[in-house]
Write a protein that holds these residues in place. Sequence first.
Motif, PDB file in Angstrom:
ATOM      1  N   LEU A   1       1.323  -1.211  -0.273  1.00 15.21           N
ATOM      2  CA  LEU A   1       0.087   0.461   0.092  1.00 15.21           C
ATOM      3  C   LEU A   1       1.200   0.985   0.124  1.00 15.21           C
ATOM      4  O   LEU A   1       1.856   1.253   0.707  1.00 15.21           O
ATOM      5  CB  LEU A   1      -0.839   0.091   1.592  1.00 15.21           C
ATOM      6  N   LEU A   2       0.470   1.885  -0.905  1.00 15.32           N
ATOM      7  CA  LEU A   2       1.356   3.077  -1.455  1.00 15.32           C
ATOM      8  C   LEU A   2       0.783   4.320  -0.853  1.00 15.32           C
ATOM      9  O   LEU A   2      -0.606   4.731  -1.535  1.00 15.32           O
ATOM     10  CB  LEU A   2       2.133   3.042  -2.441  1.00 15.32           C
TER      11      LEU A   2
ATOM     12  N   ASP B   1       6.765   3.846   2.712  1.00 24.08           N
ATOM     13  CA  ASP B   1       6.112   3.303   2.013  1.00 24.08           C
ATOM     14  C   ASP B   1       7.529   2.349   0.608  1.00 24.08           C
ATOM     15  O   ASP B   1       7.344   1.765   0.208  1.00 24.08           O
ATOM     16  CB  ASP B   1       4.925   4.123   1.129  1.00 24.08           C
TER      17      ASP B   1
ATOM     18  N   GLY C   1       3.808   1.051   4.567  1.00 24.80           N
ATOM     19  CA  GLY C   1       5.183   1.642   5.731  1.00 24.80           C
ATOM     20  C   GLY C   1       4.605   1.736   7.875  1.00 24.80           C
ATOM     21  O   GLY C   1       3.121   1.778   7.691  1.00 24.80           O
TER      22      GLY C   1
ATOM     23  N   ALA D   1       2.644   6.972   8.645  1.00 27.26           N
ATOM     24  CA  ALA D   1       2.843   8.560   7.111  1.00 27.26           C
ATOM     25  C   ALA D   1       2.917   9.538   7.636  1.00 27.26           C
ATOM     26  O   ALA D   1       2.431  10.143   9.015  1.00 27.26           O
ATOM     27  CB  ALA D   1       1.398   8.474   6.142  1.00 27.26           C
TER      28      ALA D   1
ATOM     29  N   THR E   1      -2.881   2.611   9.285  1.00 27.79           N
ATOM     30  CA  THR E   1      -3.523   2.183   8.747  1.00 27.79           C
ATOM     31  C   THR E   1      -2.817   0.268   8.957  1.00 27.79           C
ATOM     32  O   THR E   1      -4.078  -0.151   8.804  1.00 27.79           O
ATOM     33  CB  THR E   1      -2.884   2.643   7.419  1.00 27.79           C
TER      34      THR E   1
HETATM   35  N1  AMP Z   1      -4.531   6.066   0.535  1.00 22.09           N
HETATM   36  C1  AMP Z   1      -3.555   5.578   1.036  1.00 22.09           C
HETATM   37  N2  AMP Z   1      -3.165   5.157   0.008  1.00 22.09           N
HETATM   38  C2  AMP Z   1      -2.809   3.501  -0.150  1.00 22.09           C
HETATM   39  N3  AMP Z   1      -1.805   3.386   1.059  1.00 22.09           N
HETATM   40  C3  AMP Z   1      -2.162   4.315   1.621  1.00 22.09           C
HETATM   41  C4  AMP Z   1      -3.256   4.805   2.024  1.00 22.09           C
HETATM   42  N4  AMP Z   1      -2.982   5.516   3.556  1.00 22.09           N
HETATM   43  C5  AMP Z   1      -1.622   4.846   3.785  1.00 22.09           C
HETATM   44  N5  AMP Z   1      -1.957   4.112   3.724  1.00 22.09           N
HETATM   45  C6  AMP Z   1      -0.497   2.881   3.906  1.00 22.09           C
HETATM   46  O1  AMP Z   1      -0.675   3.044   5.291  1.00 22.09           O
HETATM   47  C7  AMP Z   1       0.795   3.823   5.926  1.00 22.09           C
HETATM   48  C8  AMP Z   1       0.723   4.136   7.283  1.00 22.09           C
HETATM   49  O2  AMP Z   1      -0.017   5.227   7.035  1.00 22.09           O
HETATM   50  P1  AMP Z   1      -1.257   5.609   7.888  1.00 22.09           P
HETATM   51  O3  AMP Z   1      -2.237   4.900   8.730  1.00 22.09           O
HETATM   52  O4  AMP Z   1      -1.561   6.864   7.255  1.00 22.09           O
HETATM   53  O5  AMP Z   1       0.312   6.689   9.397  1.00 22.09           O
HETATM   54  C9  AMP Z   1       1.374   4.268   4.969  1.00 22.09           C
HETATM   55  O6  AMP Z   1       2.867   4.229   5.103  1.00 22.09           O
HETATM   56  C10 AMP Z   1       1.230   3.517   3.693  1.00 22.09           C
HETATM   57  O7  AMP Z   1       1.647   1.684   3.292  1.00 22.09           O
END
Ligand code: AMP
Lengths: 261, 330
Positions: A6-7, A39, A120, A123, A131
């Motif tokens: 997931l990117l 990511d 990742g 983010a 996520t």
């Molecule tokens: N909109 C998105 N599209 C794809 N991958 C996502 C998205 N939001 C979060 N991710 C994945 O989840 C990880 C953690 O994101 P977060 O939960 O926003 O800190 C990111 O590094 C991505 O790998």
Amino acid sequence: MKIIVLLKMVPDVVEELELAADGKALDTEFLRMIANEFDNHALEEALLLKEKYSGTVTVVALDAPEVDDALFTALAKGADQALKITDGDGTLGTRAGAYRLAQTLSSVPGLLPADLILTGAQAIDDLDGLTAPLVSHLLGLPQLAIVTKISVDTTAGVATVLREFPGGVRGEYEVKLPAVLGIQAAEKPPRYVPVAKVRAAMKSQAIQSVPAATAADGGVGLLPVEEMSKPEVTEHAQMLKGSPEEIANQLCEILAARGLL
Amino acid sequence: MAGNVWVLAEQWRGQLSDITYEVLALGKEVATALGVDLQAVLLGHEIKDLARSLGEANSVLYLDHTALATPVPETFAHALTFAIRARRPHVVLIPLTNVNWELGALLAAELEVGYVNACKDVRSEGGKLETRSLLYGGKMEAIVNPGQSPAILGILPGVRPTDQGRADAMPPVEELTVDLLETSSIRWKRYLEVEAGDIDISKQEVLVSVGRGIQSRDNVALAEDLAGALGGAVCGSRPVIDQGWLPLSRQVGKSGVVVKPKLYVAAGISGAPEHVEGMKNSDLIVAVNSDPQAPIFNVAHYGINADVMDVLPTLTEAVHSRKEVKKHAA
Ligand SMILES: Nc1ncnc2c1ncn2[C@@H]1O[C@H](COP(=O)(O)O)[C@@H](O)[C@H]1O
Ligand SMILES: Cc1cc2nc3c(=O)[nH]c(=O)nc-3n(C[C@H](O)[C@H](O)[C@H](O)COP(=O)(O)OP(=O)(O)OC[C@H]3O[C@@H](n4cnc5c(N)ncnc54)[C@H](O)[C@@H]3O)c2cc1C
């Protein structure tokens, strides 16, 4: 091995960040968007696993500015398939995004089950969740979210995973596949791919657009930002000015005064 | 009657972490403002004795289970979800360390509520909560008012001084019995300790620390020269360690070592919260960064807005010539 990465596109924070007029978000007009740092590590780890155990790597992203560039870069690095989830409704906090990702992953024929879904570790742009834990919860899969090493026993269907703890200590776990893992660092620094190769990928390969699955139930627990601002600075460094030599001399004075020289 | 304010008392390998006290100090303020009690919640196995160190709380609730003897995040999330459902706190403050990195998000997922991560402060006025979170590597701050109950909040290290959350009182302690299944899909195996043999950066008086701005392995030598001149050692931020330019034992920050030298030179480091928590208590911090807006300048005492490649050699030179002068004067 089937691996999904997931990117997410995030603003490059090395650039200056400006606030939007409503004071609740960044002004997107001047932002330079790049793939979230961790990511790139998740993609690297996926490619390393593919090289070791063979299989396929599918990169999935929600639509965002510059996302095509990032997806073609992933294809040029060796990913087999790139999916872009379109028709998002714009309010993509982590929670809404995680719902949409989980639902859409389930709706694309043949995509799930995958052995590993890599994200990742974090983010840099949002604060209402993470996520990997959310997607794992929605898909009913095990997860660990600050992973630095994965090795797989493909016949037993288990992965041995290292997760970080403080002080450089790591914990070793055995995780049953399929699983969701948040990647903190790949085993090797993310590979570099020359622009020419990315251009070639743009000509010879395609990004698949996938409509977002049914209206995501992402409103649950979504907490809106009331206000965004540059952090109030309570104490700012005293800036040393002048030529490099002048600055060096000033600093030596400061160090000497403190008995450090 | 509103529910209480809970602080997850973080214990790792049988010891309470310092951040537990920092978050307790914050929790006390929030509880007082809301007119409710502050409760510390302790999860683990054979950890009851740790409760006596949680005197800042009005009471301590603990869950003891063999399944909590090893750090499987989902098991901790199940246990805490169970406790929250049983006792209905209004606010749950979780120390945001990499021991319980996933916990807030897992709780929020199970309880179907929101989660506010990376809070650098939480305030309450007129019964309403307001949180301030750091985003974009510390370059922005967001205000969120979590209206739901429970409000699950991840708290950054350093919200309040550690000592503010320590108190001698022996709080009443209560056990909550929980039925837990060890998950079959994740099995804990063991800890891998840091390789010994290298220097211990937490014992150095002078540290020259390099970040991504140093740009290549070869340039790390510039920092080594300066460290040599000042009689210190070189360390770095995460990207430098991930690139393999320095060993893991030299990483400063959340996943690395917490240091407090007499002098910390941060060269080409942006000042992300995960790095800052590892060095912010150094006696003297000097930051070199080409970005005048870099958050590290909000932590440093002295700042140099310039290219590290210019500053490091010039500074090394100046230190050497100063020492020469001193030698001759002696
Ligand atoms: N909109 C998105 N599209 C794809 N991958 C996502 C998205 N939001 C979060 N991710 C994945 O989840 C990880 C953690 O994101 P977060 O939960 O926003 O800190 C990111 O590094 C991505 O790998
Ligand atoms: C769970 C978790 C744990 C983490 N643990 C840690 C940890 O223990 N330690 C840690 O450090 N990070 C940790 N991080 C990572 C952290 O979030 C940041 O990504 C990291 O600290 C950034 O390192 P940096 O400042 O070197 O790089 P960047 O943020 O990329 O900053 C580089 C800086 O160098 C400057 N620069 C560039 N070129 C030059 C030049 N020529 N001259 C001067 N300046 C220049 C830029 O302006 C920029 O400010 C962790 C993250 C997570 C999610």
